[in-house]
Design an enzyme around this catalytic site. Structure first.
Site, PDB file in Angstrom:
ATOM      1  N   LYS A 112       0.844  -1.197   0.000  1.00 59.16           N
ATOM      2  CA  LYS A 112       0.000   0.000   0.000  1.00 59.16           C
ATOM      3  C   LYS A 112       0.878   1.246   0.000  1.00 59.16           C
ATOM      4  O   LYS A 112       0.611   2.207  -0.717  1.00 59.16           O
ATOM      5  CB  LYS A 112      -0.941  -0.003   1.211  1.00 59.16           C
ATOM      6  N   LYS A 193      -2.465  -7.781  -9.247  1.00 54.18           N
ATOM      7  CA  LYS A 193      -3.527  -8.407  -8.453  1.00 54.18           C
ATOM      8  C   LYS A 193      -4.792  -7.551  -8.492  1.00 54.18           C
ATOM      9  O   LYS A 193      -4.712  -6.323  -8.365  1.00 54.18           O
ATOM     10  CB  LYS A 193      -3.056  -8.518  -6.993  1.00 54.18           C
ATOM     11  N   LYS A 196      -9.360  -3.569  -4.776  1.00 56.64           N
ATOM     12  CA  LYS A 196     -10.143  -2.341  -4.681  1.00 56.64           C
ATOM     13  C   LYS A 196      -9.226  -1.120  -4.638  1.00 56.64           C
ATOM     14  O   LYS A 196      -9.529  -0.092  -5.216  1.00 56.64           O
ATOM     15  CB  LYS A 196     -11.001  -2.380  -3.407  1.00 56.64           C
TER      16      LYS A 196
HETATM   17  P1  TYM Z   1     -10.305  -8.152   1.500  1.00 55.66           P
HETATM   18  O1  TYM Z   1     -11.602  -7.479   1.800  1.00 55.66           O
HETATM   19  O2  TYM Z   1      -9.228  -7.349   0.865  1.00 55.66           O
HETATM   20  O3  TYM Z   1     -10.554  -9.394   0.577  1.00 55.66           O
HETATM   21  C1  TYM Z   1     -11.546 -10.369   0.891  1.00 55.66           C
HETATM   22  C2  TYM Z   1     -11.086 -11.712   0.425  1.00 55.66           C
HETATM   23  O4  TYM Z   1     -10.856 -11.685  -0.991  1.00 55.66           O
HETATM   24  C3  TYM Z   1      -9.572 -12.211  -1.284  1.00 55.66           C
HETATM   25  N1  TYM Z   1      -9.016 -11.510  -2.449  1.00 55.66           N
HETATM   26  C4  TYM Z   1      -8.494 -12.126  -3.500  1.00 55.66           C
HETATM   27  N2  TYM Z   1      -8.358 -13.435  -3.796  1.00 55.66           N
HETATM   28  C5  TYM Z   1      -7.813 -13.748  -4.997  1.00 55.66           C
HETATM   29  N3  TYM Z   1      -7.406 -12.798  -5.900  1.00 55.66           N
HETATM   30  C6  TYM Z   1      -7.520 -11.479  -5.641  1.00 55.66           C
HETATM   31  N4  TYM Z   1      -7.144 -10.577  -6.537  1.00 55.66           N
HETATM   32  C7  TYM Z   1      -8.092 -11.094  -4.399  1.00 55.66           C
HETATM   33  N5  TYM Z   1      -8.365  -9.893  -3.818  1.00 55.66           N
HETATM   34  C8  TYM Z   1      -8.924 -10.166  -2.619  1.00 55.66           C
HETATM   35  C9  TYM Z   1      -8.741 -11.937  -0.034  1.00 55.66           C
HETATM   36  O5  TYM Z   1      -7.632 -12.797   0.032  1.00 55.66           O
HETATM   37  C10 TYM Z   1      -9.758 -12.167   1.060  1.00 55.66           C
HETATM   38  O6  TYM Z   1      -9.834 -13.539   1.379  1.00 55.66           O
HETATM   39  N6  TYM Z   1      -7.958  -8.452   5.812  1.00 55.66           N
HETATM   40  C11 TYM Z   1      -9.034  -9.032   5.068  1.00 55.66           C
HETATM   41  C12 TYM Z   1     -10.368  -8.994   5.795  1.00 55.66           C
HETATM   42  C13 TYM Z   1     -10.318  -9.614   7.140  1.00 55.66           C
HETATM   43  C14 TYM Z   1     -10.182 -11.005   7.414  1.00 55.66           C
HETATM   44  C15 TYM Z   1     -10.192 -11.114   8.827  1.00 55.66           C
HETATM   45  C16 TYM Z   1     -10.067 -12.142   6.609  1.00 55.66           C
HETATM   46  C17 TYM Z   1     -10.389  -8.963   8.318  1.00 55.66           C
HETATM   47  N7  TYM Z   1     -10.311  -9.845   9.330  1.00 55.66           N
HETATM   48  C18 TYM Z   1     -10.083 -12.350   9.439  1.00 55.66           C
HETATM   49  C19 TYM Z   1      -9.948 -13.388   7.244  1.00 55.66           C
HETATM   50  C20 TYM Z   1      -9.973 -13.484   8.648  1.00 55.66           C
HETATM   51  C21 TYM Z   1      -9.164  -8.242   3.772  1.00 55.66           C
HETATM   52  O7  TYM Z   1      -8.808  -7.105   3.688  1.00 55.66           O
HETATM   53  O8  TYM Z   1      -9.765  -8.891   2.785  1.00 55.66           O
END
Ligand code: TYM
Length: 327
Positions: A112, A193, A196
């Site tokens: 980031k 990748k 958002k």
């Molecule tokens: P977030 O909101 O960025 O993404 C949600 C889920 O989507 C997956 N993901 C992807 N998988 C494959 N290719 C991509 N380009 C891609 N972009 C996103 C992420 O790996 C994720 O599984 N920190 C987490 C949210 C969170 C969380 C947690 C997850 C908060 N607490 C506890 C698991 C357990 C996040 O920002 O995900």
């Protein structure tokens, strides 16, 4: 029986990366024996919030999306992270046993920064809250995309630091990736990748002209269709692979590799991708439209989910407070 838990940030429209890396897994896993917890990580979304109204809307959108894609509240607990404030308390307890160095090594944070995002303290300490989310429910498995694996490993480390200092309180979680590598890291329009924060996404429920416009923006080069190419190196193919049957995908690849007059151009690939996306999400799109008319149903699911999740997190919080001498 294992406890399976994961979270998704309501920080923008859910995209194909979220779907293949996370939500599709979550919906499929609910049929496995075990307890299933999925939550909308709204505390985390405050690290990039664009205002209260938008955040509320995004939270509603994630809930709608989960339900429209088939998450069954009778099988899985769906809730808002902020309905369980005990996780912020746990995050503080973990902060007090975690070294700065661990957080400084977080790829996602460094990434980031590299993209010019100015970090808040919240963004820096994000993995602490994520570890608290995971550990609060005694999670065994955390189904996520590849980008979140390091965060789950940090939760393992933090559980170890706390248990080392105060005795066995937290269970060690394991990340669980989608079976297909292509699903664990979905590329965005620019080949990086899909994310958002990079503005290179395709919304799951996009359709018609808007979808066509997004797909039109996928990077390609100026090589003519006749020139033989490696399909795996082409972003439209990397995305097509997620939707097509193995047979159909192999046929496209063969024609691209061979080149010559019968080879498909980028326009053909993009057209097939558009059709595949429209078709894949048609039923979920219709269900989403139905649910939009029934916000009370969605709200009820979240409220009921919060009650179950909170009882669980309170028990863990009490155990942790007791262990470190705050009770
Ligand atoms: P977030 O909101 O960025 O993404 C949600 C889920 O989507 C997956 N993901 C992807 N998988 C494959 N290719 C991509 N380009 C891609 N972009 C996103 C992420 O790996 C994720 O599984 N920190 C987490 C949210 C969170 C969380 C947690 C997850 C908060 N607490 C506890 C698991 C357990 C996040 O920002 O995900």
């Amino acid at each position: 029986m294992p406890t399976i838990l994961s979270g998704v940030q309501p920080s923008g429209q859910l995209h194909l990366g979220n779907y293949f890396g996370a939500l599709a897994q979550h919906v499929a896993l609910q049929h496995e024996p075990g307890e299933h917890f999925y939550f909308i990580a709204d505390y985390h979304a405050l690290t990039t919030s664009k205002g209260a109204a938008e955040l509320r809307e995004r939270v509603r959108d994630v809930a709608l999306s989960y339900l429209a894609l088939g998450l069954d509240p009778a099988k899985a607990v769906l809730f808002r992270q902020s309905d369980v404030p005990e996780v912020t308390e746990l995050a503080w307890l973990l902060a007090c046993v975690t070294g700065m160095g661990l957080l400084e090594r977080a790829h996602s944070y460094k990434d980031k920064l590299a993209h010019g995002i100015r970090p808040s303290v919240g963004l820096f300490t994000y993995p602490l809250l994520m570890a608290a989310d995971i550990l609060a429910y005694d999670s065994d498995q955390v189904p996520v995309g590849k980008d979140q694996v390091q965060h789950v490993e940090m939760a393992q480390d933090m559980a170890g630091y706390f248990n080392g200092a105060y005795g066995e309180v937290f269970k060690r979680p394991e990340a669980r990736l989608p079976a297909a590598a292509a699903e664990a890291k979905v590329p965005g329009l620019d080949g990086e990748k899909m994310s958002k924060s990079y503005g290179n996404t395709i919304w799951i429920f996009e359709s018609g002209k808007a979808l066509k416009k997004r797909i039109g923006a996928i990077v390609t080069d100026s090589r003519p269709p006749e020139e033989p190419k490696d399909p795996e190196g082409l972003v439209p193919c990397q995305l097509l692979k997620l939707f097509l049957s193995a047979e159909e995908y192999a046929q496209w690849c063969e024609r691209i590799r061979a080149g010559g007059p019968g080879a498909p151009g980028y326009g053909h690939l993009k057209l097939r991708l558009q059709e595949a996306i429209e078709q894949h999400f048609a039923a979920a799109r219709a269900e989403r439209e139905r649910l939009v008319q029934h916000p009370e149903q969605v709200e009820r699911v979240l409220r009921d989910g919060a009650a179950v999740a909170r009882a669980r997190a309170r028990a863990t919080r009490d155990r942790a407070l007791q262990a470190c001498g705050l009770r």
